[in-house]
Design an enzyme around this catalytic site. Structure first.
Site, PDB file in Angstrom:
ATOM      1  N   CYS A   1      32.087 -27.468  14.848  1.00  0.00           N
ATOM      2  CA  CYS A   1      32.596 -28.253  13.722  1.00  0.00           C
ATOM      3  C   CYS A   1      32.940 -27.364  12.542  1.00  0.00           C
ATOM      4  O   CYS A   1      32.303 -27.442  11.488  1.00  0.00           O
ATOM      5  CB  CYS A   1      31.557 -29.285  13.335  1.00  0.00           C
ATOM      6  SG  CYS A   1      31.154 -30.329  14.729  1.00  0.00           S
TER       7      CYS A   1
ATOM      8  N   GLY B   1      30.435   2.839  20.995  1.00  0.00           N
ATOM      9  CA  GLY B   1      29.996   1.558  21.537  1.00  0.00           C
ATOM     10  C   GLY B   1      31.179   0.817  22.135  1.00  0.00           C
ATOM     11  O   GLY B   1      31.307   0.650  23.340  1.00  0.00           O
TER      12      GLY B   1
END
Ligand code: LLP
Length: 433
Positions: free
Chosen positions: A359, A286
């Site tokens: 955040c 991959g």
């Protein structure tokens, strides 16, 4: 990766602009905004062709691991090259079919295939189910019998080989959840061989990802060959050996083997063995195919110099590219250069933390990067073609990035940026009375 060193098909023009094939990174951002993933078609094709060339006249199949980058535009490029596919969900199989790939050249891996997924794969004419447990083997047999079909299967054996890679992506040790311990495979093979709804077609193994040394591949192939002999002695004829994926790429300073070295390591085992001489070898790469072909383009929103650390806050974040946050992986980050790649503000040389707007303190793309930056600059995170977009999420209600495929001078938008309202399109306000 030293700044001067770019992956194949990435270069700089005389003005210093980063080019993907013949297209400026800045042009991509002008047209598609940022963050945007960009891929080089030639890089994908050349990686695939390097593997094909390394096999020479030996019968083989390259089953691209769809999880690395499952965009149907990418899958289509590979299907046209004659690739097979390695999938781990029915969703990935549906993508392969939508992209024009052949289910008959597709292998289905994964430890948790549901009954519906098994049924769907058999209906589609899957090439092989790579079975990861005794319980799964039983389930496949039951479903195939009920469908009056014969399921082609391999056992994914766990050869207990240390891939010497990050613990989260090492899969061939006996403590890992993957596959059947190689020493326990024989009775399962005998059971499957005797079952009318199962056809044993091969042996499968995959030992891990981002391997930078060929010896674990060789060790695994040797162990698989030992099992192949024991199966043959018991009258179980194999039609292929699937030796998995895992070849690493260079993100910064790694020195992974070339395609030819990997295939040579496998061939040094199988070509020498009369039993395997005519047996097709399947692999499941991959990262090697998609990784170096892609970059994540992002723009600097703010510079926040500080006494201890200086932060460059960019518009891509851990939701777009999880690898740094999840594995602590170092990925090269380079400026897109002059032209539209540069912001208009004052330029600030320094050592920067490249962070996103999310955040969380773990939201970083790179630590301590020596760069001269201005707000508005375009940066490129290299080697992001594999496990980049495919692992992206909508965390913080951030639409996922656009994806673009470059082919020479041509630019194809292969996935448009997600429209914001699609992020809650499936949600509903609770009904109240
Ligand atoms: N075959 C099987 C059964 C696999 O589980 C994998 C990857 C592959 C093939 C392809 O391996 P590759 O050639 O790409 O190394 N998200 C992680 C990588 C996870 C790999 C999982 N399995 C990362 O970003 O590093």
């Amino acid at each position: 990766m030293p700044q001067s060193e770019l992956p194949p098909f990435f270069s700089r023009n005389d003005a210093g602009d980063l080019l993907i094939e013949q297209v400026r990174a800045g042009e991509i951002v002008e047209r598609f905004d940022s963050p945007t993933y960009v891929y080089s078609r030639a890089a994908i094709e050349s990686a695939f062709n390097a593997l094909t060339a390394a096999f020479g006249d030996r019968a083989h199949r390259i089953c691209y691991a769809v999880k690395a980058n499952s965009n149907i535009g990418i899958l289509n490029v590979l299907a046209r090259l004659g690739a097979g596919f390695d999938i781990v969900s029915y969703g990935e199989l549906a993508r392969v079919m939508a992209a024009g790939g052949d289910p008959g050249k597709t292998v289905f891996s994964g430890v948790g295939k549901s009954a519906d997924e098994i049924r769907g794969a058999l209906e589609a004419g899957i090439g092989c189910l790579n079975v990861e447990s005794e319980a799964e083997l039983q389930r496949i047999a039951d479903i195939a019998a009920e469908m009056q079909q014969v399921a082609p299967i391999s056992l994914r054996v766990n050869p207990d080989v240390d891939a010497r890679t990050h613990p989260y992506i090492s899969t061939g040790l006996k403590d890992n959840k993957f596959g059947v311990a190689i020493d326990e495979a024989l009775p399962l093979y005998e059971w499957a061989h005797a079952h009318p709804a199962l056809e044993v077609t091969g042996i499968d193994c995959h030992i891990g990802s981002q391997l930078t040394d060929v010896s674990p591949f060789r060790d695994a192939a040797e162990r698989v060959m030992k099992l192949a002999h024991r199966l043959t002695e018991r009258g179980i004829t194999l039609q292929h050996l699937d030796l998995g994926g895992g070849l690493g790429i260079r993100y910064t300073d790694e020195t992974p083997p070339a395609a030819a070295d990997w295939i040579e390591a496998i061939r040094s085992v199988v070509d020498a063995d009369p039993l395997a001489r005519d047996l097709p070898i399947w692999i499941e790469p991959g990262r090697f195919i998609a990784g170096p072909a892609g970059a994540l383009l992002t723009r600097v929103e703010y510079l926040k110099p500080g006494e201890h650390k200086s932060f460059a806050i960019v518009d891509a974040a851990m939701n777009d590219l999880m690898r740094p946050a999840l594995y602590g992986s170092d990925m090269a980050i380079v400026p897109a250069g002059q032209g539209s790649g540069l912001g208009a503000g004052d330029r600030h040389p320094g050592t920067w933390e490249i962070v996103g707007p999310i955040c969380e303190t773990g939201d970083f793309l790179g630590h301590e990067r020596e760069l001269e930056l201005a707000e508005g600059d375009v940066l490129a995170v290299l080697g992001a073609g594999a496990y980049g977009f495919s692992m992206a999420s909508n965390y913080n209600t951030r639409p996922r990035a656009a994806e673009v495929l470059v082919d020479g001078r041509a630019i194809h938008e292969i996935r448009r940026r997600e429209p914001l309202d699609s992020l809650w399109a499936l949600e509903q306000l609770p009904t109240t009375d």
